[in-house]
Design a protein around this motif. Structure first.
Motif, PDB file in Angstrom:
ATOM      1  N   SER A 179      -6.435  -1.908  -4.223  1.00 28.18           N
ATOM      2  CA  SER A 179      -5.193  -1.856  -4.966  1.00 28.18           C
ATOM      3  C   SER A 179      -5.194  -1.981  -6.373  1.00 28.18           C
ATOM      4  O   SER A 179      -6.066  -2.812  -6.931  1.00 28.18           O
ATOM      5  CB  SER A 179      -4.004  -3.097  -4.144  1.00 28.18           C
ATOM      6  N   GLU A 202       2.367   1.771  -3.380  1.00 30.01           N
ATOM      7  CA  GLU A 202       1.457   2.369  -4.147  1.00 30.01           C
ATOM      8  C   GLU A 202       1.339   3.746  -4.375  1.00 30.01           C
ATOM      9  O   GLU A 202       1.179   4.528  -5.195  1.00 30.01           O
ATOM     10  CB  GLU A 202       0.172   1.387  -4.165  1.00 30.01           C
ATOM     11  N   ASP A 203       1.058   4.079  -2.920  1.00 29.83           N
ATOM     12  CA  ASP A 203       0.768   5.434  -2.461  1.00 29.83           C
ATOM     13  C   ASP A 203       2.187   6.203  -3.071  1.00 29.83           C
ATOM     14  O   ASP A 203       1.940   7.678  -3.261  1.00 29.83           O
ATOM     15  CB  ASP A 203       0.706   5.741  -0.905  1.00 29.83           C
ATOM     16  N   LYS A 252       8.094  12.493  -0.831  1.00 29.34           N
ATOM     17  CA  LYS A 252       7.561  11.158  -0.647  1.00 29.34           C
ATOM     18  C   LYS A 252       8.007  10.403   0.135  1.00 29.34           C
ATOM     19  O   LYS A 252       7.409   9.522   0.787  1.00 29.34           O
ATOM     20  CB  LYS A 252       7.897  10.516  -2.222  1.00 29.34           C
ATOM     21  N   ASP A 276       6.355  11.231   3.479  1.00 33.43           N
ATOM     22  CA  ASP A 276       4.958  10.538   3.426  1.00 33.43           C
ATOM     23  C   ASP A 276       4.902   9.214   3.737  1.00 33.43           C
ATOM     24  O   ASP A 276       3.947   8.607   4.268  1.00 33.43           O
ATOM     25  CB  ASP A 276       4.312  11.056   2.046  1.00 33.43           C
ATOM     26  N   SER A 282      -7.939  -3.001  -0.017  1.00 28.23           N
ATOM     27  CA  SER A 282      -7.673  -1.770  -0.133  1.00 28.23           C
ATOM     28  C   SER A 282      -8.125  -1.094  -1.448  1.00 28.23           C
ATOM     29  O   SER A 282      -7.510  -0.061  -1.739  1.00 28.23           O
ATOM     30  CB  SER A 282      -6.263  -1.638   0.281  1.00 28.23           C
ATOM     31  N   LYS A 325       0.792  -1.120  -0.029  1.00 24.42           N
ATOM     32  CA  LYS A 325      -0.042   0.016  -0.224  1.00 24.42           C
ATOM     33  C   LYS A 325       0.784   0.993   0.087  1.00 24.42           C
ATOM     34  O   LYS A 325       0.522   2.212  -0.704  1.00 24.42           O
ATOM     35  CB  LYS A 325      -0.757  -0.107   1.267  1.00 24.42           C
ATOM     36  N   LYS A 326       1.920   1.202   0.932  1.00 23.52           N
ATOM     37  CA  LYS A 326       2.611   2.551   0.825  1.00 23.52           C
ATOM     38  C   LYS A 326       3.521   2.602  -0.513  1.00 23.52           C
ATOM     39  O   LYS A 326       3.721   3.905  -0.779  1.00 23.52           O
ATOM     40  CB  LYS A 326       3.844   1.979   1.946  1.00 23.52           C
TER      41      LYS A 326
END
Lengths: 251, 251
Positions: free
Chosen positions: A110, A78-79, B76, B79, A108, A75-76
């Motif tokens: 994705s 992808e963010d 980034k 974040d 989530s 997830k990180k």
């Protein structure tokens, strides 16, 4: 995507941290580049302290499924812009872990593409070594027990050489995990003990008629150039994953 | 912070990509660890295609200041959880770039701690080689022209050996940048030409009385163990940055 609209590769590292670096390094070395700007965009996230040991979980010696933390890192990634994901750890592709990672990604929402390292490794073996029938696999106790490589290889028609449990645990797993002499404990160099265990493992597969040997643990990548291999092709899962990520990033 | 509340190191990579990897590898090799979970949390972001060449900018041959994209990567990293930042590129610490990075970080309300590679390298030289007076620096044309290392070293009382412009551009910068034989173009191996240029550079500094030589470009790190150094201490800026990041992460 990077600012030029090209895909960004995301590596889930930390399992072990050397393996994440080795995967990144393999991507770098396999990219045809004359200057910095020719290289692919890659994010490597290595949170080794956050992710529990995969084999301990598969052996029921640790309750938390590492899948949740692995999905958190995805997830990180992808963010931060990653489109293509590789987990630099074969044991994480064991169904008990991998299926939960996929569920978490779905939950989530994705949109990243997660590549499958053992499947990519088998595909590479099939396309590059068409005459091979009997295959040996060096891996952790967790991957050994989960049967991920042996099931995949058998489904492709290969005959898989499985070492007895004592040999697997006392030689192959120890080569990776021994807290004194193993690969995880010695990122600067390969100890004499580790070399002996590696040679014993390779001898075992050779003596049992292996026509190819898969390095089915990313921590083993450091051994490829260091140690002799008796003329039997060695297929490194890290290299196969690097080639797959480059392939997907360059379509 | 990672999930255990420990600091996360963020590396701005991609300049070149090898340098980011070398910095991460140095952190890894300098960490006392027996198992994966003992290692520090590190995020490496490598967007080589997004960030313009630093030397081209400093030589007015490229208009866009790479500082904006570097600051974007720092954002980034932050974040994604990074608290401590290292830019794996000495040329980025030239005031024309670095001061804009700091301004951009301030503008975006950054709370990350950005470490200063040339300052850390000078501090290391001072504390570990107290008798040294005359210092040579291998670096890119951009860092050479910006005077970042020579100004810093002089402010610490050192005598700095500066190669003539033609030697700097034709031997030292070329060793890094040559699109056929240079280090950036050959991540897999060091070419014979690169080794000859490196030796010529080291001879130059030795002949001019260098008592220590700074590798003031992160792409040079690969040379440290590969090539001979005539018994003169070589201080690698990548190693100094790795030690500084570990120090800050472990307080």
């Amino acid at each position: 995507m990077n600012t030029k609209g090209n895909p960004v590769i995301g590596i889930v590292g930390g399992m072990g941290p050397q393996a994440g670096l080795a995967l990144f390094n393999s991507i770098l070395c396999r990219t045809n580049a004359r200057k910095d700007q020719d290289h692919l965009s890659v994010i490597l996230m290595s949170f080794p302290g956050d992710i529990g040991d995969r084999t301990l979980f598969l052996e029921n010696r640790q309750l938390d499924n590492p899948a949740f933390r692995i999905a958190g890192v995805i997830k990180k990634l992808e963010d931060a812009g990653a489109d293509l994901i590789g987990i630099a750890c074969n044991t994480s592709y064991s169904p008990e872990i991998y299926n939960v990672v996929l569920e978490e990604m779905k939950r989530s929402g994705s949109r990243a593409k997660l590549l499958h390292m053992p499947a990519e490794t088998c595909d590479h073996l099939k396309s590059h070594f068409p005459g091979v029938q009997r295959v040996g696999v060096l891996t952790t106790n967790g991957t050994y027990q989960s049967g991920i490589y042996s099931d995949l290889l058998k489904s492709h028609g290969y005959s898989v050489i499985m070492p007895p449990k004592e040999f697997q645990a006392g030689i192959i797993h120890r080569l990776i995990y021994d807290e004194e002499y193993g690969l995880k404990a010695n990122p600067r160099h390969i100890t004499g003990e580790a070399k002996i265990w590696y040679e014993k493992a390779m001898h075992f597969f050779k003596d049992h008629g292996a026509e190819a040997i898969i390095l089915g643990c990313t921590d083993l990548t450091v051994l490829v150039e260091e140690c002799g291999i008796f003329g039997i092709p060695v297929i490194d899962s890290t290299e196969c994953m690097a080639m797959a990520l480059i392939r997907e990033a360059c379509v």
